[in-house]
Design an enzyme around this catalytic site. Structure first.
Site: not given
Length: 835
Positions: A540, A320, A659, A296, A571, A688, A331, A298
């Site tokens: 979240a 955030r 991807f 999200k 999320f 990406w 992460k 990205t």
């Protein structure tokens, strides 16, 4: 000759005064409260110059302010006074009536050029030489000459020059004009300076208006194969943050730099642009997350890079601030990825501007205040407590403002401490907090499962981003509102069942002081030099999972009516998006225009029954090879999230984050199913690997759909009971058959109803890994009852939050945390291992 000399002066004087009056009148028609002020700094008490300027200012309609410094004042004192006046928005002109010895280069250049109405700073002198008077001011003499040239032609200027020549050569002329010259020189200077003050105020007003963007995107040269995130970040040289701020219409005084690549933005911007229409409001949400990642952040960054750098539309991303917990835990960073990220990523992920540390400090100050109050009430008499809470200072006793507020809440309308009766003293000093009913917990910004409940005393810990103070930061609309919310925070109950607040503890003002800088959003930039606000970081699954209302409001003003603000909900859409609509939009009053729902082929395969994945282990073949059946089955989750969005009446665009292992058949299938399920568009995205250029199709779709009218609505009415609001979310959003309340949860509901808290929105604390309360249940679980284990209230933040199942407010670290890979090069000071 004197008469002709006087005529020249009169021509200058009358013309300037008349035009300045007219100019000021026009200014006041649109700004009736404005009265520009000339500030005169002088050494000593000589009022001769003041009287001339006051007279002239009165004719035009200006104010004059006199600052008298001692005859023997130091250079530092003069500069200090100048700097103070520079920041005073009422002052539009500064004039130095000082001996020549005081007018050093440092003093002259301390004046802001736009307030230097005497034209003494080097910048203004240089502008005169270059003939540029659009931004600065010439000296009064030069100004008078320029005025004559402009108004009366070169012949009058030649005559004036001849007079000056005679004046310098002729003895008799000198004797007759010396006194007159002194007066007229002061007179002309005064009228020109007053004219400059009027023009300075006009320029200031123009600066306050919305400024069109002059954004200069940064060039990207994507490589293949795509390097690591941190290599990409370091390969790009960010613009100085002051330059970015100028490009998007921020004023220098609205910026508070933290180094060269990030800065706080002052909330005064909201007042300056209060009449500016908002831009379009775009929310990025996602399908139910999986360990494979959906991207999200990205997508959010790729979309704004596409909008601003490629479609040339103003856009802002609002994200955030990452928590240290996930950064060092599972992460490793949250700045986006590939060629769609916020830079510098190290600064984004580590500390930033210290907001989370401020929240931690404020939260734990409340906890310390609670413990101290319980201790002192248990060990002291009423009279001793009263003497210490309201001490005599230099023989005087008085209540502090926050103590006066407590007296008023108790119904005691007295202001003299000596007037209280013993009964009133007891009511004032005894909070009588029940140690068993203290609901406030300490926080740390690290995943530390052993602090969930410790055996020394009754202390428990949450992660810092679960603090109510974090939620308040994310939902407040200003300092006054934040302070009021902090004061309303309920920290526990008294033994007779009354809620005890931070105001009762007397700690609210101190909390506001700790949070005064954290309330300002932090400005950063993307890889392509487009602006980003980073502010607040509530989880979240625990809290409401959205960046701050303030960041969104500031950004919506800055982008202008035709611009776009893209904000991200944490999320899946069932958690972050639901809370965005039901909590954040209720608080902000903002209406979303479109939702971008992020999905990936491989995440959908997991929802379709694909095998589990393990960090550090190669992906199973199902996620690498084409498997249309898994994709089709997994799209059930995508369909459900689209349906959830439609519950709120907002159109949705599906952004398929592509991807390299995805096949065209799989991509086409997802887009086809998404559109058949009600998505306004379904677009494949390649940000990406390509940056903003890879999201241009998504940007076009957002532009088209956001321009259409929608029918936004809330999911429930605030006047519904707490139980009904929880049931509505469980059934309509999660797909549960019903809810089941534990005895503890039911008791809490009864208590909150009794205290008048029932009309607050609901913030469900639930696992993010499933639509249900069971993390292992992927896809669209059905036939389940949602268990509500406990219910808590964040009265300051303004919501009730039920804890679903085994949901914890303190995550734990995995077996192999990310901190194994994070290190610092002691020579170069480069950070390693952050992706």
């Amino acid at each position: 000759m004197v008469k002709i000399y006087a005529l020249c002066v009169h021509l200058i004087y009358s013309g300037i005064v008349q035009r300045s009056r007219e100019e000021l009148k026009a200014i006041r028609e649109t700004n009736p409260g404005l009265k520009p002020t000339l500030a005169i700094i002088q050494a000593g008490e000589d009022d001769s110059l003041l009287e001339v300027n006051k007279k002239m200012a009165g004719k035009i309609g200006l104010n004059v302010m006199q600052i008298c410094l001692p005859h023997q004042c130091r250079e530092e004192e003069v500069i200090e006074e100048i700097l103070r006046l520079n920041e005073d928005s009422r002052v539009h002109g500064i004039f130095l009536h000082l001996p020549q010895s005081f007018l050093s280069k440092s003093v002259r250049n301390a004046i802001k050029p736009q307030k230097d109405v005497d034209g003494v700073s080097d910048l203004n002198v240089g502008r005169v030489v270059l003939g540029d008077q659009r931004h600065g001011f010439a000296s009064p003499v030069a100004g008078a000459v320029l005025e004559m040239l402009a108004r009366h032609g070169v012949y009058l200027y030649a005559f004036w020059h001849m007079l000056l020549h005679l004046h310098s050569k002729g003895q008799m002329f000198h004797k007759r004009c010396s006194h007159f010259e002194v007066f007229t020189k002061m007179f002309v200077a005064a009228v020109v300076i007053c004219q400059h003050v009027v023009r300075s105020s006009r320029r200031w007003i123009q600066e306050q208006q919305y400024q069109p963007w002059r954004l200069r995107p940064l060039k990207l040269q994507p490589l293949s194969p795509v390097p690591s995130d941190i290599e990409i970040s370091r390969a790009q040289t960010p613009k100085p943050i002051s330059q970015l701020a100028q490009e998007i219409g921020l004023l220098p005084e609205e910026l508070e730099a933290y180094g060269n690549t990030k800065a706080k933005v002052h909330l005064s911007l909201l007042n300056r642009l209060q009449h500016q229409p908002n831009g379009k409001y775009v929310l990025v949400a996602g399908i139910t997350p999986t360990p494979l990642g959906e991207g999200k952040s990205t997508v959010t960054i790729g979309l704004v890079q596409a909008l601003s750098a490629h479609l040339k539309l103003n856009s802002f991303a609002c994200l955030r601030q990452p928590s240290q917990g996930p950064t060092f835990g599972v992460k490793g960073g949250a700045a986006g990825g590939g060629y769609a990220q916020v830079i510098p990523m190290e600064e984004f992920n580590l500390h930033l501007t210290g907001d989370i540390h401020a929240i931690t400090a404020a939260n734990n100050l409340v906890a310390a205040a609670i413990d101290a109050r319980i201790l002192h009430e248990a060990t002291q008499s009423d009279r001793a407590l009263y003497s210490r809470l309201v001490p005599s200072v230099n023989g005087v006793r008085c209540f502090s403002p926050i103590q006066m507020a407590r007296l008023q809440r108790l119904g005691i309308n007295k202001s003299d401490p000596s007037d209280l009766t013993p009964e009133e003293i007891r009511a004032f000093v005894r909070l009588d907090l029940d140690p068993e009913k203290v609901t406030w917990q300490r926080v740390v910004d690290t995943n530390d499962r052993f602090l969930r409940k410790i055996t020394v005393g009754q202390t428990q810990f949450d992660i810092a981003v679960a603090s109510e103070i974090m939620a308040i930061l994310a939902l407040t609309d200003g300092l006054g509102d934040m302070r009021a919310r902090l004061g309303r925070m309920v920290v526990g109950s008294s033994r007779n069942g009354q809620p005890i607040t931070a105001d009762d503890l007397g700690v609210t003002g101190a909390l506001a002081v700790l949070m005064k800088d954290a309330i300002k959003p932090t400005l950063m930039q993307t890889l392509e030099g487009t602006p980003v606000f980073v502010h607040a970081g509530p989880f979240a699954n625990i809290a409401h999972g959205n960046s701050s209302v303030l960041a969104d409001k500031l950004a919506l003003k800055l982008v202008g009516e035709e611009g776009y603000v893209v904000t991200e909900a944490g999320f899946g859409a069932d958690i972050g998006m639901e809370k965005f609509f039901n909590i954040k939009c209720r608080t902000s009053g903002l209406t979303p225009d479109v939702v971008v729902l992020v999905a990936t082929v491989r995440a959908l395969k997991m929802h379709g029954g694909g095998p589990n994945v393990t960090a550090g282990v190669p992906l199973p073949k199902e996620y690498i090879n084409e498997n249309l059946q898994l994709v089709a089955d997994g799209c059930s989750n995508l369909k459900k999230q689209i349906q959830i969005t439609h519950l709120f009446g907002v159109p949705v665009i599906v952004a398929l984050n592509v991807f390299k292992t995805d096949t065209q058949a799989e991509i086409d299938m997802v887009c086809r199913i998404a559109e058949a399920s009600g998505a306004s568009a379904a677009v494949q995205c390649h940000h990406w690997s390509r940056g903003g250029r890879g999201s241009v199709e998504l940007a076009h779709a957002v532009k088209k759909v956001a321009s259409q009218k929608n029918h936004f609505q809330f999911l429930y009415n605030l006047q519904d009971s707490i139980v009904e609001k929880i049931r509505t979310i469980a059934q309509k959003v999660y797909g549960a058959d019903d809810i089941e309340l534990s005895p503890e949860a039911q008791a809490k509901i009864d208590y909150y109803n009794q205290q008048g808290f029932s009309a607050l929105p609901i913030c469900m604390a639930k696992t993010h890994l499933s639509l249900s309360h069971m993390p292992e249940k992927k896809g669209v679980p059905t036939g389940f009852i949602l268990p509500i284990r406990d219910i808590r209230a964040s009265i300051g933040a303004g919501f009730i939050y039920p804890l679903v199942g085994t949901m914890s407010t303190m995550p734990g670290l995995p077996t192999r945390p990310c901190f194994y890979d994070i290190d610092l090069d002691p020579v170069t000071e480069e950070i390693k291992g952050l992706f």
